[in-house]
Design an enzyme around this catalytic site. Structure first.
Site, PDB file in Angstrom:
ATOM      1  N   ARG A 199       0.783  -1.232   0.000  1.00 14.27           N
ATOM      2  CA  ARG A 199       0.000   0.000   0.000  1.00 14.27           C
ATOM      3  C   ARG A 199       0.821   1.292   0.000  1.00 14.27           C
ATOM      4  O   ARG A 199       0.259   2.383  -0.024  1.00 14.27           O
ATOM      5  CB  ARG A 199      -1.006   0.041   1.161  1.00 14.27           C
ATOM      6  CG  ARG A 199      -2.073  -1.023   1.067  1.00 14.27           C
ATOM      7  CD  ARG A 199      -3.320  -0.634   1.826  1.00 14.27           C
ATOM      8  NE  ARG A 199      -3.118  -0.714   3.270  1.00 14.27           N
ATOM      9  CZ  ARG A 199      -4.081  -0.487   4.158  1.00 14.27           C
ATOM     10  NH1 ARG A 199      -5.300  -0.178   3.748  1.00 14.27           N
ATOM     11  NH2 ARG A 199      -3.850  -0.575   5.448  1.00 14.27           N
ATOM     12  N   ASP A 200       2.151   1.202   0.012  1.00 14.00           N
ATOM     13  CA  ASP A 200       2.956   2.421  -0.074  1.00 14.00           C
ATOM     14  C   ASP A 200       4.281   2.133  -0.777  1.00 14.00           C
ATOM     15  O   ASP A 200       5.350   2.516  -0.291  1.00 14.00           O
ATOM     16  CB  ASP A 200       3.191   3.009   1.318  1.00 14.00           C
ATOM     17  CG  ASP A 200       3.633   4.469   1.266  1.00 14.00           C
ATOM     18  OD1 ASP A 200       3.402   5.119   0.221  1.00 14.00           O
ATOM     19  OD2 ASP A 200       4.205   4.971   2.253  1.00 14.00           O
ATOM     20  N   ILE A 201       4.199   1.457  -1.935  1.00 13.49           N
ATOM     21  CA  ILE A 201       5.397   1.210  -2.729  1.00 13.49           C
ATOM     22  C   ILE A 201       5.857   2.539  -3.319  1.00 13.49           C
ATOM     23  O   ILE A 201       5.111   3.211  -4.028  1.00 13.49           O
ATOM     24  CB  ILE A 201       5.115   0.207  -3.870  1.00 13.49           C
ATOM     25  CG1 ILE A 201       4.679  -1.145  -3.288  1.00 13.49           C
ATOM     26  CG2 ILE A 201       6.337   0.052  -4.769  1.00 13.49           C
ATOM     27  CD1 ILE A 201       5.749  -1.866  -2.518  1.00 13.49           C
TER      28      ILE A 201
END
Length: 335
Positions: free
Chosen positions: A111-113
């Site tokens: 969810r936060d690449i």
């Protein structure tokens, strides 16, 4: 430092805000199950009392070259990363995300690449970090959340369309974000490029790159980071550009999986060339129906091997990938 096996007891009995303690417990339980060379390992945790405040810290391995974004920005007098290093970083990061998506139990949606969450050790080996917003996936592999900008999780500039519009996140949302990282490696640009003067609105890297990704000549002429000084194999640049484009397809189902991304990157990564055949560019020339100009369209066909990943040697297999198709479909490999 405390043994991770005792983490739940230590956190709950430490006092302070129980909600935060339980969140820390969940994080430690999640991170302590991960074991992959391209995911930053959790070494332990510590807590320190500051008067009435209780500081809770997770302890990770120190990575000598910091994060990828700082390396691309040439901060602190860093030297520009050469092309081979960039491809190696892309492959290492892809293997880390592939592990989270396919081999972790349960599977994990990051969810936060983003480039700031890809750390590099002294040998520029990439490792995924910051799983604070990660979510374990059940059977459907889709998680819902608010699409309100104030409550969305992640970083602006990396959001997949379905997440930004309706708040639906899935493994393919991570793939879209990884496509932005590939664009950063190619161009050196930040996901939101701020023009001068400082008050000017930022330009999305995805929107800026989109028309250039559709033209094989512009891929070589306008996309590459000036810091590369033209020192890159054009065929490999074309493969990276097409991969970025396929990762950023509007429809999630049309994007590659991370396993497919790993297979494609393995064909050009310096450490994997002995395990995979070289990519070949085939140019087809045709006539435009609306104009007399000769149109050039480039087809990329690569022969891939799973190579070094989380898969066992028994699971390795070869496949042929046509990078101009949204998904992996049978294609002819041109020698």
């Amino acid at each position: 430092m405390t043994n991770p096996k005792n983490i739940q007891f230590a956190c709950i009995c430490s006092g302070g805000n129980l909600k935060f303690d339980l969140h820390l417990v969940e994080q430690v339980e999640l991170l302590s199950r991960l074991n992959h060379c391209h995911v930053v390992p959790l070494l332990g945790y510590c807590m320190e009392s500051q008067g009435r405040q209780l500081e809770r810290l997770l302890v990770f391995e120190c990575m000598g070259n910091g994060n990828l974004r700082d390396c691309l920005d040439l901060k602190q007098g860093r030297k520009a990363m050469d092309w081979a290093t960039r491809v190696g970083v892309a492959l290492g990061a892809a293997r880390g995300v592939e592990y989270l998506h396919e081999a972790a139990a349960p599977r994990i949606l990051h969810r936060d690449i983003k480039s700031a969450n890809i750390l590099l050790d002294d040998k520029f080996r990439a490792k995924i970090t910051d799983l604070g917003m990660a979510k374990c996936l059940m059977n459907d592999g889709v998680t819902s959340c608010s699409s309100s900008p104030a409550r969305m999780l992640g970083t602006f500039g990396y959001f997949a369309p379905e997440y930004a519009i309706v708040g639906k996140a899935s493994l393919k949302s991570d793939v879209f974000s990884f496509g932005v990282v590939i664009l950063e490696l190619i161009t050196g640009r930040q996901p939101i490029h701020h023009h001068r003067p400082p008050a000017a609105a930022g330009e999305s890297l995805v929107l800026w790159a989109a028309p250039r990704l559709r033209d094989s000549r512009l891929v070589v002429a306008e996309l590459p980071d000036p810091a590369l000084q033209g020192r890159f194999p054009q065929e490999e640049m074309q493969i990276m550009a097409h991969l970025a484009r396929e990762c950023q397809q509007w429809e999630p189902a049309s994007r590659h999986t991370m396993s497919e991304v790993v297979q494609i990157l393995a064909t050009i990564a310096p450490s994997s060339r002995k395990h995979a055949a070289a990519a070949t560019l085939v140019t087809r020339i045709g006539r435009s129906s609306s104009a007399g100009d000769t149109m050039h369209s480039t087809r990329l066909a690569v022969k891939c091997s799973v190579g070094e990943s989380w898969r066992s040697p028994e699971m390795e297999e070869e496949t042929v990938v046509d990078l101009t198709e949204p998904r992996l479909e049978p294609a002819i490999f041109f020698n």
